[in-house]
Scaffold this motif. Sequence first.
Motif, PDB file in Angstrom:
ATOM      1  N   SER A 138      -3.452   1.271 -11.415  1.00 58.11           N
ATOM      2  CA  SER A 138      -3.591   1.005 -10.211  1.00 58.11           C
ATOM      3  C   SER A 138      -2.822  -0.087  -9.672  1.00 58.11           C
ATOM      4  O   SER A 138      -2.113   0.122  -8.655  1.00 58.11           O
ATOM      5  CB  SER A 138      -5.172   0.950  -9.694  1.00 58.11           C
ATOM      6  OG  SER A 138      -5.558  -0.213 -10.026  1.00 58.11           O
ATOM      7  N   LEU A 139      -2.478  -1.022 -10.364  1.00 58.02           N
ATOM      8  CA  LEU A 139      -1.771  -2.173  -9.822  1.00 58.02           C
ATOM      9  C   LEU A 139      -0.243  -1.726  -9.842  1.00 58.02           C
ATOM     10  O   LEU A 139       0.478  -1.892  -8.865  1.00 58.02           O
ATOM     11  CB  LEU A 139      -1.782  -3.218 -10.935  1.00 58.02           C
ATOM     12  CG  LEU A 139      -1.004  -4.544 -10.439  1.00 58.02           C
ATOM     13  CD1 LEU A 139      -1.180  -5.153  -9.235  1.00 58.02           C
ATOM     14  CD2 LEU A 139      -1.400  -5.548 -11.409  1.00 58.02           C
ATOM     15  N   CYS A 140       0.174  -1.120 -11.021  1.00 57.22           N
ATOM     16  CA  CYS A 140       1.623  -0.271 -11.044  1.00 57.22           C
ATOM     17  C   CYS A 140       1.877   0.395  -9.928  1.00 57.22           C
ATOM     18  O   CYS A 140       2.910   0.316  -9.132  1.00 57.22           O
ATOM     19  CB  CYS A 140       1.951   0.251 -12.463  1.00 57.22           C
ATOM     20  SG  CYS A 140       3.520   0.846 -12.601  1.00 57.22           S
ATOM     21  N   GLU A 141       0.810   1.355  -9.541  1.00 51.77           N
ATOM     22  CA  GLU A 141       1.190   2.319  -8.565  1.00 51.77           C
ATOM     23  C   GLU A 141       1.372   1.814  -7.121  1.00 51.77           C
ATOM     24  O   GLU A 141       2.001   2.099  -6.223  1.00 51.77           O
ATOM     25  CB  GLU A 141      -0.296   3.194  -8.564  1.00 51.77           C
ATOM     26  CG  GLU A 141       0.185   4.302 -10.045  1.00 51.77           C
ATOM     27  CD  GLU A 141      -0.974   5.096 -10.010  1.00 51.77           C
ATOM     28  OE1 GLU A 141      -2.300   4.959  -9.414  1.00 51.77           O
ATOM     29  OE2 GLU A 141      -1.019   6.134 -10.765  1.00 51.77           O
ATOM     30  N   ALA A 142       0.238   0.732  -7.093  1.00 55.17           N
ATOM     31  CA  ALA A 142       0.502   0.025  -5.718  1.00 55.17           C
ATOM     32  C   ALA A 142       1.753  -0.478  -5.595  1.00 55.17           C
ATOM     33  O   ALA A 142       2.406  -0.679  -4.598  1.00 55.17           O
ATOM     34  CB  ALA A 142      -0.532  -0.960  -5.542  1.00 55.17           C
ATOM     35  N   VAL A 143       2.249  -1.490  -6.585  1.00 53.97           N
ATOM     36  CA  VAL A 143       3.656  -2.094  -6.225  1.00 53.97           C
ATOM     37  C   VAL A 143       4.733  -0.959  -6.131  1.00 53.97           C
ATOM     38  O   VAL A 143       5.708  -1.468  -5.582  1.00 53.97           O
ATOM     39  CB  VAL A 143       3.730  -2.872  -7.532  1.00 53.97           C
ATOM     40  CG1 VAL A 143       5.193  -3.703  -7.642  1.00 53.97           C
ATOM     41  CG2 VAL A 143       2.614  -4.212  -7.607  1.00 53.97           C
ATOM     42  N   ALA A 197      12.057 -11.208  -3.058  1.00 51.29           N
ATOM     43  CA  ALA A 197      12.570 -12.022  -1.670  1.00 51.29           C
ATOM     44  C   ALA A 197      12.161 -10.807  -0.371  1.00 51.29           C
ATOM     45  O   ALA A 197      12.056 -11.296   0.691  1.00 51.29           O
ATOM     46  CB  ALA A 197      14.055 -12.082  -1.570  1.00 51.29           C
ATOM     47  N   ARG A 198      12.172  -9.524  -0.853  1.00 53.40           N
ATOM     48  CA  ARG A 198      11.819  -8.693   0.328  1.00 53.40           C
ATOM     49  C   ARG A 198      10.629  -8.764   0.565  1.00 53.40           C
ATOM     50  O   ARG A 198      10.106  -7.871   1.679  1.00 53.40           O
ATOM     51  CB  ARG A 198      12.378  -7.375   0.003  1.00 53.40           C
ATOM     52  CG  ARG A 198      14.098  -7.007  -0.445  1.00 53.40           C
ATOM     53  CD  ARG A 198      15.039  -7.789   0.462  1.00 53.40           C
ATOM     54  NE  ARG A 198      14.891  -7.544   1.775  1.00 53.40           N
ATOM     55  CZ  ARG A 198      15.481  -8.299   2.792  1.00 53.40           C
ATOM     56  NH1 ARG A 198      15.843  -9.501   2.456  1.00 53.40           N
ATOM     57  NH2 ARG A 198      15.470  -7.906   4.039  1.00 53.40           N
ATOM     58  N   GLU A 199       9.418  -9.386  -0.343  1.00 55.09           N
ATOM     59  CA  GLU A 199       8.292  -9.384  -0.284  1.00 55.09           C
ATOM     60  C   GLU A 199       7.641  -7.847   0.161  1.00 55.09           C
ATOM     61  O   GLU A 199       6.768  -7.558   1.016  1.00 55.09           O
ATOM     62  CB  GLU A 199       7.610 -10.224   0.903  1.00 55.09           C
ATOM     63  CG  GLU A 199       8.115 -11.504   0.987  1.00 55.09           C
ATOM     64  CD  GLU A 199       7.329 -12.531   1.903  1.00 55.09           C
ATOM     65  OE1 GLU A 199       7.432 -12.241   3.126  1.00 55.09           O
ATOM     66  OE2 GLU A 199       6.917 -13.568   1.373  1.00 55.09           O
ATOM     67  N   CYS A 200       8.059  -6.856  -1.029  1.00 58.20           N
ATOM     68  CA  CYS A 200       7.543  -5.647  -0.655  1.00 58.20           C
ATOM     69  C   CYS A 200       5.977  -5.531  -1.202  1.00 58.20           C
ATOM     70  O   CYS A 200       5.430  -4.326  -0.689  1.00 58.20           O
ATOM     71  CB  CYS A 200       8.428  -4.643  -1.598  1.00 58.20           C
ATOM     72  SG  CYS A 200       8.543  -5.180  -3.255  1.00 58.20           S
ATOM     73  N   HIS A 201       5.495  -6.254  -2.080  1.00 56.50           N
ATOM     74  CA  HIS A 201       4.005  -6.048  -2.376  1.00 56.50           C
ATOM     75  C   HIS A 201       3.569  -7.401  -2.764  1.00 56.50           C
ATOM     76  O   HIS A 201       4.223  -8.177  -3.274  1.00 56.50           O
ATOM     77  CB  HIS A 201       3.856  -5.152  -3.310  1.00 56.50           C
ATOM     78  CG  HIS A 201       2.510  -4.728  -3.477  1.00 56.50           C
ATOM     79  ND1 HIS A 201       1.342  -5.597  -4.035  1.00 56.50           N
ATOM     80  CD2 HIS A 201       1.883  -3.634  -3.029  1.00 56.50           C
ATOM     81  CE1 HIS A 201       0.090  -4.983  -3.987  1.00 56.50           C
ATOM     82  NE2 HIS A 201       0.401  -3.819  -3.499  1.00 56.50           N
ATOM     83  N   PRO A 202       2.376  -8.022  -2.132  1.00 55.31           N
ATOM     84  CA  PRO A 202       1.963  -9.383  -2.564  1.00 55.31           C
ATOM     85  C   PRO A 202       1.512  -9.473  -3.772  1.00 55.31           C
ATOM     86  O   PRO A 202       1.617 -10.742  -4.505  1.00 55.31           O
ATOM     87  CB  PRO A 202       0.733  -9.332  -1.698  1.00 55.31           C
ATOM     88  CG  PRO A 202       0.222  -7.880  -1.283  1.00 55.31           C
ATOM     89  CD  PRO A 202       1.410  -6.980  -1.271  1.00 55.31           C
ATOM     90  N   ASP A 203       1.525  -8.466  -4.823  1.00 57.33           N
ATOM     91  CA  ASP A 203       1.238  -8.573  -6.318  1.00 57.33           C
ATOM     92  C   ASP A 203       2.137  -8.170  -7.139  1.00 57.33           C
ATOM     93  O   ASP A 203       2.139  -7.945  -8.320  1.00 57.33           O
ATOM     94  CB  ASP A 203      -0.236  -7.463  -6.484  1.00 57.33           C
ATOM     95  CG  ASP A 203      -1.377  -8.124  -5.922  1.00 57.33           C
ATOM     96  OD1 ASP A 203      -1.582  -9.339  -5.731  1.00 57.33           O
ATOM     97  OD2 ASP A 203      -2.311  -7.303  -5.917  1.00 57.33           O
ATOM     98  N   ALA A 204       3.451  -8.001  -6.537  1.00 49.81           N
ATOM     99  CA  ALA A 204       4.732  -7.562  -7.440  1.00 49.81           C
ATOM    100  C   ALA A 204       5.042  -8.603  -8.474  1.00 49.81           C
ATOM    101  O   ALA A 204       5.282  -8.516  -9.584  1.00 49.81           O
ATOM    102  CB  ALA A 204       5.706  -7.373  -6.333  1.00 49.81           C
ATOM    103  N   ARG A 205       4.971 -10.099  -8.053  1.00 51.75           N
ATOM    104  CA  ARG A 205       5.113 -11.057  -8.995  1.00 51.75           C
ATOM    105  C   ARG A 205       4.230 -10.989 -10.013  1.00 51.75           C
ATOM    106  O   ARG A 205       4.606 -11.204 -11.314  1.00 51.75           O
ATOM    107  CB  ARG A 205       5.196 -12.331  -8.346  1.00 51.75           C
ATOM    108  CG  ARG A 205       5.786 -13.442  -9.182  1.00 51.75           C
ATOM    109  CD  ARG A 205       5.757 -14.818  -8.369  1.00 51.75           C
ATOM    110  NE  ARG A 205       6.481 -16.009  -9.199  1.00 51.75           N
ATOM    111  CZ  ARG A 205       5.852 -17.182  -9.295  1.00 51.75           C
ATOM    112  NH1 ARG A 205       4.867 -17.309  -8.493  1.00 51.75           N
ATOM    113  NH2 ARG A 205       6.681 -18.046  -9.870  1.00 51.75           N
ATOM    114  N   ILE A 206       2.782 -10.647  -9.930  1.00 53.54           N
ATOM    115  CA  ILE A 206       1.878 -10.695 -10.781  1.00 53.54           C
ATOM    116  C   ILE A 206       2.101  -9.548 -11.876  1.00 53.54           C
ATOM    117  O   ILE A 206       2.123  -9.796 -12.981  1.00 53.54           O
ATOM    118  CB  ILE A 206       0.459 -10.692 -10.189  1.00 53.54           C
ATOM    119  CG1 ILE A 206       0.048 -11.765  -9.436  1.00 53.54           C
ATOM    120  CG2 ILE A 206      -0.616 -10.156 -11.380  1.00 53.54           C
ATOM    121  CD1 ILE A 206       0.070 -13.075 -10.406  1.00 53.54           C
TER     122      ILE A 206
END
Length: 290
Positions: free
Chosen positions: A106-111, A77-86
Amino acid sequence: MMGTPKLLILLGYFLIWNSPGVLGSYRRSSSRCILVPRSMALCYDIGYTEMRLPNLLDHDTMAEAIQQSASWLPLLARECHPDARIFLCSLFAPICLDRLIYPCRSLCEAVRSSCAPVMACYGYPWPEILTCNEFPDDHELCISSITDESASSKRIVPQASCRDCELEEPTSAKEILEHFCNSDFAVKIKISRKNKTSTIADFDLDSKLEVLKHGPLLKTETYSKFKQWLDLDATCVHNIMRGTNTGVYVITGEVQNGKVVMVNKAYAWHKKNRNLQSAVRRWRHYKCRT
């Protein structure tokens, strides 16, 4: 937040990587394919219909997977990263294919870099079980980011703030009125816990909701939108209530994409808050500065 592209269309990017070393051992022999239930709000309607159990976090039952995944809804809900849900659903509800699919490091690190500061604001550290070094490198076969980099760079993501959703002490009626002017909405609501031993997400919204300013929200959908906020952003609700079991609050914030309610300020409604009461009385006739 919920407009995640269909994963089956993107399987060309979601490459398969198989290693027994990531996140402990995975019991492939006992794994089974199960429909992603509607009650699993984190991953339902994400783009595929079947998931594997045990999942990649070793949750054996659907009840356990649903319970554990629900604790991440406030973060989304805080929309911290666009790929967090994925990223999260690749672990909580891995797609049911012949071989396992893990997220790339890299996906883990970005989120983590975007979401860990938000979690820290509310006293939650990044879980050790999600240590990014445990995931495969990008040059191996794994799930990479699905967000277009050029579009992502233009997307405005709320910055982590440890004052976000804090209960405010009103200084003057005029200051509150100006804040109403600068907000998309202002609502007076009553929130209560369902029981004293309830979890962080276990709150109720009283049906008597007083809308001071509905902004882009339709009057007919106002209650449902705030009920959704109560369910999805329970960390914010918990922060506002400060351990109390029931309370009346005037809350303000913005509406993102015309759909998602994001609260940024809250005032406790009681007799001592005369400035707040004065502001609410004057609001109907108050003229905002352009």
